[in-house]
Design an enzyme around this catalytic site. Structure first.
Site, PDB file in Angstrom:
ATOM      1  N   ASN A 122      -8.499  -0.833   3.796  1.00 51.72           N
ATOM      2  CA  ASN A 122      -8.670  -0.806   2.417  1.00 51.72           C
ATOM      3  C   ASN A 122      -7.793  -1.982   1.937  1.00 51.72           C
ATOM      4  OD1 ASN A 122      -6.528   0.607   2.919  1.00 51.72           O
ATOM      5  ND2 ASN A 122      -6.925   1.827   1.094  1.00 51.72           N
TER       6      ASN A 122
ATOM      7  N   ASP B  13       0.830  -1.191  -0.022  1.00 52.40           N
ATOM      8  CA  ASP B  13       0.013   0.015  -0.067  1.00 52.40           C
ATOM      9  C   ASP B  13       0.987   1.045   0.063  1.00 52.40           C
ATOM     10  OD1 ASP B  13      -2.188   1.451   0.067  1.00 52.40           O
ATOM     11  OD2 ASP B  13      -1.834   1.764   2.712  1.00 52.40           O
ATOM     12  N   LYS B  14       0.336   2.429  -0.303  1.00 55.45           N
ATOM     13  CA  LYS B  14       1.459   3.556  -0.411  1.00 55.45           C
ATOM     14  C   LYS B  14       1.369   4.456   0.991  1.00 55.45           C
ATOM     15  CE  LYS B  14       0.598   7.362  -2.882  1.00 55.45           C
ATOM     16  NZ  LYS B  14       0.886   8.316  -1.881  1.00 55.45           N
ATOM     17  N   THR B  15      -0.169   4.849   1.179  1.00 58.33           N
ATOM     18  CA  THR B  15      -0.207   5.815   2.082  1.00 58.33           C
ATOM     19  C   THR B  15      -0.335   4.977   3.410  1.00 58.33           C
ATOM     20  OG1 THR B  15      -2.053   6.797   0.846  1.00 58.33           O
ATOM     21  CG2 THR B  15      -1.791   7.440   2.979  1.00 58.33           C
TER      22      THR B  15
ATOM     23  N   ASP C 126      -4.699   6.373  -4.347  1.00 55.32           N
ATOM     24  CA  ASP C 126      -4.377   7.711  -4.982  1.00 55.32           C
ATOM     25  C   ASP C 126      -4.430   7.896  -6.592  1.00 55.32           C
ATOM     26  OD1 ASP C 126      -4.224   8.938  -2.735  1.00 55.32           O
ATOM     27  OD2 ASP C 126      -1.910   8.904  -2.433  1.00 55.32           O
TER      28      ASP C 126
END
Lengths: 335, 1347
Positions: free
Chosen positions: B991, B413-415, B855
Site C-alpha cells: 500500500n 508509513d506506520k505499520t 490505521d
C-alpha cells in the site's frame, strides 16, 4: 514424506543462503567505513598569520632581487629606424650586448599563418619530400615546389643592419655575430637540410623554387658563409620560431667580439639599415633594440614589482589577520 | 489416429491468430504436435521459456551502444564539435586529435555497459540451462530438459524444493488434498508458504497424472505483471467450462515446498511470466542537483556563445583595421582572400571548437563515476547492515544519492515502518468484558529488558544459547513460556542453532507465545465444563460465546500450519469424534516422529541450554500447580505432557508452526492456542482445531471470503462438526463489523446485545488510544436453506470471468450481515528500535515528518506520541469532518489560531539567521495536526489544499490516518509540487508503493510484508533507524561532495578556457591556442580529472559522529547551501579572476621579448594546473593518504608527461612545435618565479575568504569542523554544550522506549483498577481517567465528528 523432506531441505536451504563465510556483512575496514586517518585543517587566522608573514617577506626579498637585477639591464630601443639613425650609447656594464629587431602590430601568431612543412623532411632528396598541404597557398609556384613553403617562410624579415662606432668622425664597423642566435635544438635537431648533392646545397634543392617574396633562393641566403644556408640559416630559424605576441623582438645579432665583447663602450654609434621589409600594409612599426641580459633574461621590471606588491600585500594581510584573530578568537572557542 | 484427425489437428495448429487473441490467451496441449516442425506448433506465437535480459548481442553491441550513448545531449554536442573540426574552413586542431576525448568517454561508457551486459548474459545462461522435467509423448514419461526448452503448452513436473521454471497451471499434485505449497520468497520476499490448488476436477483418484489425455483448451488472460491477478477457464471437450484463478497458478521463480511433486501445463513462459514482467531493472531518476547542473550547463552554453561572438566580431574588426592585406593574414588555399565579414562568420565556429571545453562534457562521466563510488560507500556502511537478515542497504536507483542530503519532508508509513509489524496479542474483550492480560504484559516487559540486555552482552556471539543462559541466571519465572517457544525454534533450525536467522516472521517468542489472562482462563474453563451441554444443545444461546470467540480466532484466517508434531495428537485421536479424514492426515504425519527426536537431541549440543531448559520446564510445572485450582484441565494436560515426555515419545506442545500472510492473523492464532484452542491443520476445505480439553474438531470449510480493503473484513463459512450448522465467523475492523450487527426481535436480548456492543466499542476505543490494533470478532449462524441459496449465487460469481472480483465481493457483502458480536482483540505492534530517537534527530535536522497510515485515528495518534512525532506539550489539531463547509471553516479557524501563536516566533527565526549561537527554541507552543482520510479527500475535492499546506507548514508533524494508498501518493504529490521541496517516502507494504514512487526518493523497508515496496523503491533498508545515518551522514556527504565537485568542475573549465580566450585578444582573434593541443587534451583528460572525482567520492567535510550528534548540520544540504545560483556565479567570477591572473602575469612578464608561442603558453599551462589543483586543495576538508596521492600524482604526471612529450614530439604542431620547450622552460628561473607568484595571486582571494570564514566561524559547518579536531570526549562534551545552548527545552532522550513505559503504566493503572473494582462500569470510569491523563496538555480537538 513431503513434510519430512521439507524440514530438512529448509534447513539446508537456509544454511546455504546464510552459512558461515558467505555473509553479506560489509568489511569493517577504515577505507570501507570512511574512517581513514585524515588531516583536517581548519583555515583560521591564528594558523595563517605566520604563513602570510613568511610568504610576504620571502616575496619582498625575491622582488627586491628581481628589481635590482632588472635595473642593471640596459636597453636601448631605436623606434622606427630609417637609414642611418645616430645613436648615443651610454656606458654599458656586462656583456655581451644583443641586437634585436622589433616589429609591432605584426601577428606572427595568427592561426593559419604559422604553417610550415619541409623542415626536417626525413633526409631524402628534396623532390621526394613533397610540401605539406598546410603550406597552401605557398606550396607550389606554377607547379614547382616552393622551398621553404608556407606563409611564414614567405614573409621572412629581410632588413639588414650594420653597426658602426663613430670614433673621431670615422665609422668603425662593430662586428656582429650571427652564429648561435637560433635555438640549439632548432639548428641541430628540428631543421635539416636535404643531403648535399655533389657537395652542393644548390643541387640538393634542385627542382624547387624560392618563395614568392624572397629575392634569393634558400640555398643562397648567406653568401658570406656557405654553412649558414638552406633551412639552417640562422635568421631563417629565428624567424620561423613564431612570436607569441604581436609586438615582438627577434634576435638579430650578438656583439661578442673584441673590445665590444663585454658591452658597448660609451660613445656615438650609427646604424646602417637596409630597408627591405614593408610594414605599411599592416600599420606596423619597426625598431632596433640593444640590450644585455642577466640570469633572468632580458630587462623585466614587472616581475620584480609584482613580487614586491604581492609580498607587501601578504604582510598587510597577516596584520589584518592578527586583528581578526585578536577580535574573534575568544579563548573559550579556542578548543 | 486417423489421418483426418491429424489434418484437423494441423489445421487447428495452423491458425496463426486464434480468435479472441486480443483479449485472452488460448492454448492447447503441445503433446499431439510433439514431433511436428515448429511452424505446425499450436502455441508457437507465445514466447518460449529462454530468457534474455541482455541489451546487446556481440554483433549489435557497437551500433546499439553508440545509439544509446548518443541519446545523451552531452555526447551529441561533443560529437558535433568533433565533426566541426573536419570542416576545412574552421578547423582549429588536428581533426583526429579532437576525436580523442569523445572517444575515450564513449569507450569508457561502452566498457562499463558491456561488462554489465556480460554479467546479465551469464546469469541468463545459468537460468536457461537449469534442469526441469517436461512430459514427452514418446517416452510416455517426464524427461529431463532445460528451462529454455519449456514452451507454452508443455506439461512440466516440479518436485519438492525445485524452482518452478515457468508459470504453470496446476493440474496434478501428489498431495491428496490437491494442494501444492510454494514459497514465493524469490518473487516477493514473503517466506510464508502459500497453498496452490489443482484446477477443479483434475484430482485424479489414484493420484496418477496422464497428460496425453488432456484435451481441453485453456483460455486465460494475456500476460500481465500483476502477481495477484490471474483468471481463465478450461474449455473441456464436452463443452464444460471450468474456471481457475491465481490459486491454481504456480509462478516462475517460486520454490515448491512441502509437496512431493506437482505437475501442470505451462501457460506463460520466459519473458511473459509474471516474475519476469515484474523484474524491471534499476530505475533512473534525475536528481535535483543534476537538474540544476543542466541549467548551469545552459548558462555555460550562453557564455560560450557570447565568447565566440566576441571572437567573431573581434576577428572582423581586426581584419578591418589593416590598411592593406598584411603578410600574416593567410589567403585560402586558392590564394583568394575572403571578405572580413565572412571570415568573421567562419571564425565563430573556429572559436566554438577552440573554447568547447567550456561545456564540461566530462562532467557527466565524472558525476557517474562519483555516484558509483558513493554508492559503494553507502552499501558498505556497516551501520546500515542488518545482522538478522544478513542484508545491507540496497541502492536501487543509482543516480540520486545526493538527493538524500536535501530532504525536507518525510512521509512515513506506520505499520512495519515505524513499528516492527510483529504483532503481539495484548488484550481482548469478550461479550463486553475486558481481559487485560496482565501476565502477558508483565512477561512482555520482562522480555524486552532481557533482550536489550542480551544485545549488550552478546553482540557477536550466538544468540540462542546465550539467551538461554541469561534467563537461567535471572530465573525470571515469567519467561518460561517463551522458553518453550524457543525450543521449537531450535527444532526448525536445528542445523544452525548457532547462527541467527529470523527469516520466518512470527517466530520470536514475543509473538508466538501468549500468557493467558487468569480471569479469562477461568471463564473458559468454566465454559469447558459446559462443553458436553454445548455438544448436545444445537445452539447454545450465547453462553458458548467464549468458545466461539476462540474458535473464530483459530479458524477465521488463512494461516497455514506447516510443521506438526504429532504423536500427541495420535494419543488423543482415540477420543476424536470426527471423521477419518483427519485421522488419515495424522497417520501421514506420524512418521515425523523422528524429527521430534532429532529436535529433542538439539539441546544436548549445549549442555547449558539443556539444563536451563529443564529448569524452565520444572518451573513451568510449578507454576501450573500454583494456578492449578483454577484450571484442572490445564493441569491434566500438563501432567499428561510430562508423562508423555517420560515415555520419550512426545514433543513440545508448541511444535506447530503457523505461517500467516498477515502478522495479525498469526498473533490471533497463537492467542487462541494459549487458551487451548490450537489450530492443527488447514486444508482448503477443512480446518482442524484442538479444543482445550483435547478433543479435536474438524470443520468443513464451505467458503472463505478473503480480506479486502473495501470490506475491511474477512469471513470463513464452516459447517460445525457437531451441530452441523453453517456458521460464519467474521473478523474485521470495528467500523466494518459494528455496522453489520443484527437486531434481535426479542427486546431484552436486543438490549443485552446493544449493551455488549457499546461496551465493546468502548473497549475498542480504549485499545486504540493505547496504540493497539483492534479487530472485532463476530459470528452468524446460517440456515441450511439460506446457505444453499447463497452458495449457488456464489458459484455463479466464481465462474464468471469478466467482473468476477466485483461479483465475489458483492456476494461476500451479501452474506456478512446480521452478525452477532463475539468480542474484540487488541494487538500491539511494537515500535522498532530507536524510532523516537530517529524521528527526533530527523526533526532536529529540519525535516518535517508526516505519518500516513491506514490505521484508525486513536491508534495512530497514540503511536505518534510514543514515537515522539507529537510531544506531550504539543497542541494537536484534529481535522475530522465529512462536510465541505465545515472542513473549510475548520481550516480557517485553525489557521487563525496557529498564526496567533506563531506571530511572535517570527522574530525568532530572524534571530537564528543573524546569530548562529543564539538559543533557537521558540517559546510558543508547537503544533501537530491529525487529519482523517475522509477529511483529506474533502480537502482535495474542495480545493483547500493550499490552506491545508499553510496549516501543515506551521505544524511540527502531520499525521494522516485512515488514508488509502492513492491518498498517500496524493498527499506526497501535493507537498512536492506545491511547496517545491524534496520529499522522501518510506514504507514497507504494497500500500506504500504509490507513495514511494511519487516521492523524490522512495525508500522501501524490507520487512514482514513482502518485497513490493522494496521493488518500487530507490533505496531499501531494513530498519527505520537506518534512515538517520542514511540521511544525516550519507545524504550530507553525498550532497556536499557532489555539489562541491560540480561547482569545481564548472570553475575548472571556465578558468582554463578563459586563458585561451584572453589570448585571442593578442592573436587577432584568429583562434590560435598558445598551448599544444595534445597537452591541452591531456590537461583535461588526465592531469586534472582524477582529483575532483576522488574529491567527489572521498572528501569528508565533517565526521559521521559529529553529523549524527548535530543533526541540524543537515540543514545546509536542505537549503542547497553548497550549490546555489549565487555559488555558481561567484565561482564563475573567481574563475574569471584566476584566469586573468594566470594569463596576464605571464603576459606582462614576457611582454616585449622574443618569446615564441608555446614557450609563452607553457608557464600558463603549468600555472593553471597549480592553480586548479590548489584551488581544490583549499576545498578539500580532510586529507587522507589517498588525497595526497592523487594530488601529488597529478602534478608529477603533468611534469613527466610534458617533459616526455616535449622531448619526443620533434615534428608535431608545426611551426612552433613543442619540441624541447618544457625542458627549456624548466631550466629558466623566471619560469618558476612566474609560476609561484601567479598561483599565489590567483588563489589569494579565495584563500583569504576561507580563512575569514574559518576564523569568524559563522556557519555551523565550520564550527562542526572545529569540533572534529577535538578528541572524542571533548567533542561529545562540546556537542552537548552546543545542543543545550541551542535548544534548552529539549529533553534528553529516554533510554526506555516510551511506548513501553507508557503502555506499561497504562496497563498497570488499568489492571489495578480492574482488580479493585470488578464492576465493568467502574472499569470504564478508570478508562476515562486514563484517557484524560493521556490527553492532558495542549491537545485539543477542534472538531470531531463521530463515524
Amino acid at each position: 514424506h513431503p513434510r519430512d523432506v521439507r524440514t530438512c531441505e529448509t534447513n539446508k536451504h537456509r544454511t546455504g543462503s546464510s552459512g558461515e563465510g558467505t555473509t553479506n556483512r560489509p568489511d569493517n575496514t577504515a577505507f570501507d567505513q570512511q574512517r581513514l586517518p585524515a588531516w583536517q585543517p581548519v583555515l583560521s587566522a591564528g594558523i595563517v598569520i605566520p604563513g602570510f608573514l613568511l610568504v610576504g617577506l620571502a616575496f619582498i626579498g625575491i622582488g627586491v632581487a628581481l628589481f635590482v637585477t632588472s635595473r642593471s639591464i640596459q636597453v636601448l630601443e631605436v623606434s622606427a629606424p630609417k637609414g642611418f639613425p645616430p645613436l648615443a650609447v651610454p656606458p654599458t656594464r656586462g656583456g655581451p650586448v644583443f641586437l634585436y629587431y622589433g616589429l609591432s602590430n605584426y601577428f606572427q601568431n595568427v592561426r593559419g599563418y604559422g604553417c610550415l612543412a619541409m623542415t626536417t623532411s626525413s633526409g631524402g632528396t628534396c623532390p621526394r619530400c613533397s610540401p605539406s598541404s598546410s603550406c597552401a597557398p605557398y606550396q607550389y609556384d606554377q607547379n614547382t615546389t616552393i622551398a621553404p613553403c608556407g606563409s611564414v617562410a614567405n614573409s621572412m624579415f629581410n632588413d639588414t643592419f650594420t653597426l658602426y662606432q663613430l670614433v673621431n668622425a670615422t665609422r668603425k664597423t662593430v662586428p656582429l655575430d650571427g652564429k648561435g642566435i637560433a635555438w640549439w635544438t632548432d639548428y641541430n635537431i628540428k631543421f635539416r637540410n636535404p643531403p648535399e648533392v655533389d657537395g652542393s646545397l644548390a643541387a640538393a634543392f634542385n627542382g624547387t623554387v624560392k618563395p614568392v617574396n624572397w629575392p634569393k633562393p634558400v640555398y643562397d641566403l648567406d653568401p658570406t658563409n656557405p654553412a649558414n644556408n638552406g633551412f639552417l640559416n640562422q635568421d631563417f630559424l629565428v624567424w620561423m620560431r613564431t612570436a607569441a605576441l604581436p609586438d615582438f623582438w627577434k634576435l638579430y645579432r650578438r656583439i661578442t667580439e673584441g673590445e665590444y665583447a663585454s658591452g658597448l663602450p660609451a660613445g656615438n654609434y650609427t646604424l646602417e639599415i637596409q630597408y627591405n621589409y614593408p610594414v605599411a600594409n599592416f600599420a606596423g612599426r619597426k625598431s632596433v633594440i640593444f640590450s644585455n641580459t642577466s640570469w633572468m633574461g632580458g630587462k623585466n621590471q614587472f616581475l620584480g614589482i609584482a613580487y614586491l606588491v604581492t609580498g607587501s600585500l601578504c604582510v598587510v594581510m597577516s596584520a589584518v589577520m592578527l586583528i581578526v584573530y585578536a577580535k574573534f578568537n575568544s579563548p573559550d572557542e579556542d578548543f | 489416429m486417423g489421418s483426418l484427425e491429424v489434418w484437423s489437428l494441423i489445421k487447428q495448429g495452423w491458425r496463426r491468430k486464434p480468435e479472441q487473441e486480443d483479449k485472452v490467451r488460448r492454448l492447447i496441449s503441445n503433446l499431439p504436435y510433439e514431433d511436428l516442425r515448429r511452424k505446425y506448433q499450436p502455441n508457437r506465437q507465445y514466447a518460449n521459456n529462454s530468457i534474455k535480459t541482455t541489451k546487446y548481442t556481440v554483433w549489435s553491441f557497437i551500433p546499439m551502444n553508440l545509439f544509446e550513448q548518443f541519446h545523451r545531449f552531452a555526447n551529441v554536442y561533443f560529437v558535433v564539435i568533433a565533426m566541426l573540426n573536419f570542416v576545412p574552413i574552421v578547423n582549429a586542431f588536428e581533426p583526429g586529435v579532437a576525436l580523442i576525448p569523445i572517444c575515450v568517454i564513449l569507450i569508457l561508457t561502452a566498457i562499463k555497459d558491456a561488462w554489465e551486459d556480460f554479467r546479465r548474459y551469464q546469469a541468463d545462461k545459468q537460468l536457461n540451462n537449469m534442469p526441469c522435467s517436461i512430459y514427452s509423448r514418446k517416452e510416455k514419461d517426464f524427461v529431463s530438459k532445460c528451462w529454455k526448452d519449456v514452451r507454452v503448452g508443455d506439461f512440466v513436473k516440479v518436485v519438492c524444493n525445485e524452482v518452478i521454471p515457468a508459470d504453470i497451471l496446476l493440474l496434478h499434485s501428489s498431495d491428496p488434498n490437491g494442494v501444492c505449497h510454494i514459497e514465493t520468497a524469490n518473487l516477493d520476499g514473503e517466506t510464508n508458504l502459500k497453498q496452490r490448488q489443482i484446477v477443479r476436477g483434475f484430482a485424479a483418484p489414484d493420484g496418477s497424472f496422464q497428460p496425453e489425455y488432456f484435451s481441453s483448451i485453456i483460455y486465460c488472460e494475456k500476460p500481465s505483471n500483476n502477481l495477484n491477478r490471474f483468471k481463465g477457464y478450461l474449455d473441456k471437450p464436452d463443452k464444460k467450462k471450468i474456471g481457475f484463478g491465481k490459486e491454481n497458478l504456480l509462478l516462475r521463480g517460486c520454490t515448491v515446498r512441502n509437496t512431493d511433486e506437482a505437475a501442470g501445463i505451462v501457460v506463460y513462459a520466459g519473458h511473459e511470466t509474471k516474475a519476469m514482467l515484474n523484474n524491471k531493472g534499476p530505475r533512473y531518476k534525475r536528481s535535483k542537483l543534476e537538474r540544476k547542473v543542466n541549467t548551469d550547463v545552459l548558462f555555460c552554453v550562453a557564455l560560450l556563445f557570447i565568447m565566440c561572438l566576441i571572437g567573431a566580431l573581434g576577428y572582423f574588426i581586426w581584419l578591418e583595421t589593416f590598411p592593406d592585406i598584411p603578410p600574416f593574414v593567410p589567403p585560402d588555399s586558392n590564394n583568394n582572400y575572403i571578405s572580413p565579414a565572412l571570415s568573421g562568420f567562419y571564425m565563430f565556429f573556429t572559436m566554438v571548437i577552440l573554447l568547447q571545453v567550456l561545456i564540461p562534457i566530462s562532467l557527466y562521466v565524472s558525476i557517474e563515476l562519483i555516484k558509483v563510488g558513493q554508492i559503494f560507500f553507502i552499501t558498505n556502511d556497516i551501520d546500515l547492515y542488518d545482522e538478522e537478515t544478513d542484508s545491507r542497504i540496497q541502492c536501487r536507483a543509482l543516480n540520486i544519492t545526493e538527493d538524500l542530503g536535501q530532504i525536507k519532508y518525510i512521509f512515513s508509513d506506520k505499520t512495519g515502518t515505524l513499528t516492527e509489524n510483529k504483532m503481539v496479542f495484548r488484550r481482548c474483550s469478550v461479550m463486553g468484558i475486558e481481559y487485560c492480560h496482565r501476565e502477558n504484559a508483565l512477561r512482555l516487559g520482562a522480555q524486552c529488558e532481557t533482550i536489550s540486555d542480551d544485545e549488550d552482552i552478546v553482540f557477536q556471539k550466538p544468540k540462542v544459547p546465550s539467551r538461554l543462559q541469561y534467563r537461567q541466571k535471572k530465573g525470571i519465572s515469567s519467561l518460561r513460556r517463551s522458553q518453550s517457544a524457543r525450543t521449537h525454534m531450535g527444532a526448525r533450525y536445528q542445523s544452525e542453532v548457532f547462527t541467527i536467522t529470523n527469516e520466518v516472521a512470527f517466530s520470536s517468542p514475543l509473538e508466538t507465545d501468549v500468557a493467558p489472562d487468569r480471569r479469562l482462563l477461568r471463564v473458559t474453563c468454566d465454559e469447558k465444563t459446559q462443553i458436553q451441554e454445548w455438544c448436545r444443545v444445537s445452539h447454545c444461546n450465547g453462553s458458548a460465546s467464549f468458545m466461539d470467540f476462540f474458535l473464530a480466532l483459530a479458524i477465521c484466517n488463512t494461516v497455514v500450519v506447516s510443521t506438526a508434531m504429532l504423536p500427541r495428537q495420535r494419543v488423543h485421536s482415540s477420543t476424536l469424534k470426527t471423521g477419518g479424514r483427519l485421522q488419515s492426515l495424522l497417520k501421514r504425519m506420524g512418521s515425523l516422529s523422528h524429527i521430534v527426536n532429532s529436535f529433542q537431541s538439539i539441546p544436548e549440543k549445549s549442555s547449558k541450554s539443556r539444563s536451563s531448559l529443564k529448569d524452565v520446564k520444572e518451573e513451568e510445572a510449578e507454576d501450573y500447580s500454583d494456578s492449578g485450582s483454577n484450571n484442572p484441565s490445564r493441569r491434566n494436560s500438563s501432567a499428561s505432557h510430562h508423562s508423555e515426555e517420560e515415555r520419550g515419545t512426545v514433543s513440545d506442545p508448541n511444535g506447530l508452526c503457523y505461517e500467516a500472510e498477515s502478522p495479525d492473523e498469526a498473533a490471533l492464532v497463537y492467542a487462541a492456542k494459549a487458551y487451548g484452542f490450537t489450530l492443527l491443520a488447514r486444508a482448503p476445505d477443512r480446518v482442524t482445531v484442538r479444543l482445550p480439553q483435547g478433543a479435536v474438531l474438524s470443520f468443513e470449510v464451505l467458503d472463505t471470503l478473503a480480506f479486502d480493503s473495501t470490506r475491511k473484513r474477512m469471513s470463513v463459512v464452516v459447517r460445525h462438526p457437531i451441530t452441523r450448522e453453517v456458521v460464519i465467523y467474521t473478523k474485521g475492523a470495528d467500523s466494518a463489523i459494528m455496522e453489520l450487527l443484527d437486531c434481535h426481535e426479542n427486546q431484552a436480548e436486543e438490549n443485552k446485545r446493544k449493551k455488549i456492543a457499546s461496551k465493546t466499542q468502548r473497549h475498542l476505543d480504549l485499545y486504540a488510544s493505547a496504540g493497539l490494533r483492534t479487530l472485532c470478532i463476530a459470528k452468524k449462524v446460517l440456515s441450511e436453506q439460506a446457505y444453499d441459496d447463497w452458495a449457488s449465487i456464489r458459484q455463479e460469481a466464481e465462474s464468471t470471468i469478466d467482473n468476477r472480483e466485483e461479483l465475489l465481493m458483492e456476494t461476500a457483502v451479501h452474506l456478512e450481515t446480521n452478525l452477532t458480536l463475539l468480542g474484540a482483540t487488541g494487538i500491539e505492534d511494537r515500535l522498532q528500535d530507536d524510532v523516537p530517537a530517529t524521528i527526533a534527530a530527523l526533526r532536529e535536522a529540519g525535516i518535517q515528518v508526516w505519518v500516513l497510515t491506514g490505521d484508525k485515528n486513536e491508534t495512530a495518534v497514540n503511536i505518534a506520541y510514543s514515537c515522539r512525532l507529537f510531544n506531550q506539550g504539543d497542541m494537536v489539531f484534529t481535522l475530522n469532518t465529512d462536510s465541505r463547509e465545515q472542513c473549510e471553516s475548520i481550516l480557517d479557524c485553525t489557521l487563525g489560531e496557529v498564526r496567533r501563536y506563531t506571530a511572535p516566533s517570527q522574530s525568532w527565526s530572524f534571530q537564528s539567521i543573524v546569530g548562529a549561537v543564539m538559543p533557537t527554541e521558540s517559546t510558543g507552543p508547537t503544533f501537530g495536526l491529525v487529519i482523517e482520510g475522509r477529511t483529506l479527500s474533502m480537502v482535495f475535492e474542495a480545493h483547500l489544499q493550499m490552506k491545508l499546506l499553510e496549516l501543515a507548514r506551521h505544524c511540527r508533524s502531520v499525521l494522516c490516518c485512515r488514508v488509502t494508498p492513492l491518498q498517500k501518493s496524493a498527499v506526497v504529490k501535493l507537498v512536492r509540487n506545491k511547496l517545491k521541496v524534496m520529499t522522501l517516502s518510506i514504507g514497507d507494504g504494497a500500500n506504500d508503493v504509490n507513495m514511494i514512487q511519487t516521492a523524490d526518493i522512495g525508500i522501501g523497508i524490507s520487512g514482514q510484508e513482502g518485497m513490493q515496496a522494496v521493488m518500487a523503491s530507490d533505496f531499501a533498508i531494513t530498519h527505520f533507524k537506518h534512515l538517520k545515518k542514511l540521511l544525516l551522514v550519507h545524504g550530507h556527504w553525498c550532497y556536499s561532495r557532489l555539489a562541491k565537485m560540480v561547482i569545481y568542475f564548472f570553475y575548472k573549465n571556465v578558468m582554463y578556457v578563459n586563458l585561451l580566450f584572453w589570448y585571442q585578444f593578442y592573436c587577432g582573434f584568429s583562434g590560435t591556442a598558445m598551448i599544444d593541443y595534445w597537452l591541452m587534451i591531456f590537461f583535461n583528460l588526465f592531469f586534472t580529472s582524477t582529483p575532483p572525482i576522488m574529491f567527489g567520492i572521498m572528501d569528508r567535510d565533517i565526521s559521521a559522529e559529529t553529523l549524527l550528534g548535530l543533526p541540524e548540520l543537515y540543514k545546509t544540504g536542505q537549503n542547497s547551501e553548497f550549490y546555489k545560483r549565487a555559488t555558481f556565479w561567484i565561482v564563475m567570477l573567481d574563475a574569471f579572476y584566476q584566469s586573468l591572473v594566470c594569463f596576464f602575469i605571464p603576459y606582462w612578464t614576457y611582454q616585449g621579448s622574443d618569446i615564441d608561442i608555446f614557450t609563452f603558453g607553457t608557464p600558463m599551462n603549468t600555472v593553471s594546473l597549480f592553480t586548479i589543483l590548489l584551488h581544490l586543495a583549499i576545498e578539500i576538508k580532510s586529507w587522507t593518504a589517498i588525497h595526497w596521492g592523487f594530488m601529488v600524482g597529478s602534478v608529477l604526471l603533468y611534469f613527466i608527461v610534458a617533459l616526455i612529450f616535449s622531448a619526443i614530439c620533434i615534428n608535431c604542431n608545426p611551426p612552433s612545435n613543442p619540441y624541447w620547450i618544457m625542458e627549456n622552460q624548466m631550466a629558466d628561473p623566471v619560469f618558476y618565479l612566474v609560476c609561484i607568484i601567479t598561483t599565489v595571486v590567483a588563489l589569494l582571494p579565495r584563500y583569504i575568504i576561507r580563512v575569514l570564514q574559518g576564523t569568524l566561524a559563522l556557519s555551523p559547518l565550520v564550527q562542526a569542523r572545529k569540533l572534529d579536531r577535538l578528541s572524542t570526549e571533548a567533542r561529545d562534551q562540546q556537542i552537548k554544550n552546543w545542543k543545550s545552548q541551542r535548544s534548552p527545552s529539549e529533553v534528553p532522550t529516554n533510554l526506555v522506549s516510551p511506548v513501553d513505559s507508557f503502555s506499561n503504566s497504562f496497563e498497570q493503572s488499568f489492571y489495578n483498577s480492574s482488580l479493585e473494582r470488578e464492576m465493568p462500569d467502574m472499569q470504564w470510569d478508570s478508562n476515562e481517567e486514563t484517557q484524560n491523563t493521556f490527553s492532558k496538555g495542549h491537545r485539543r480537538s477542534i472538531s470531531t465528528m463521530t463515524v
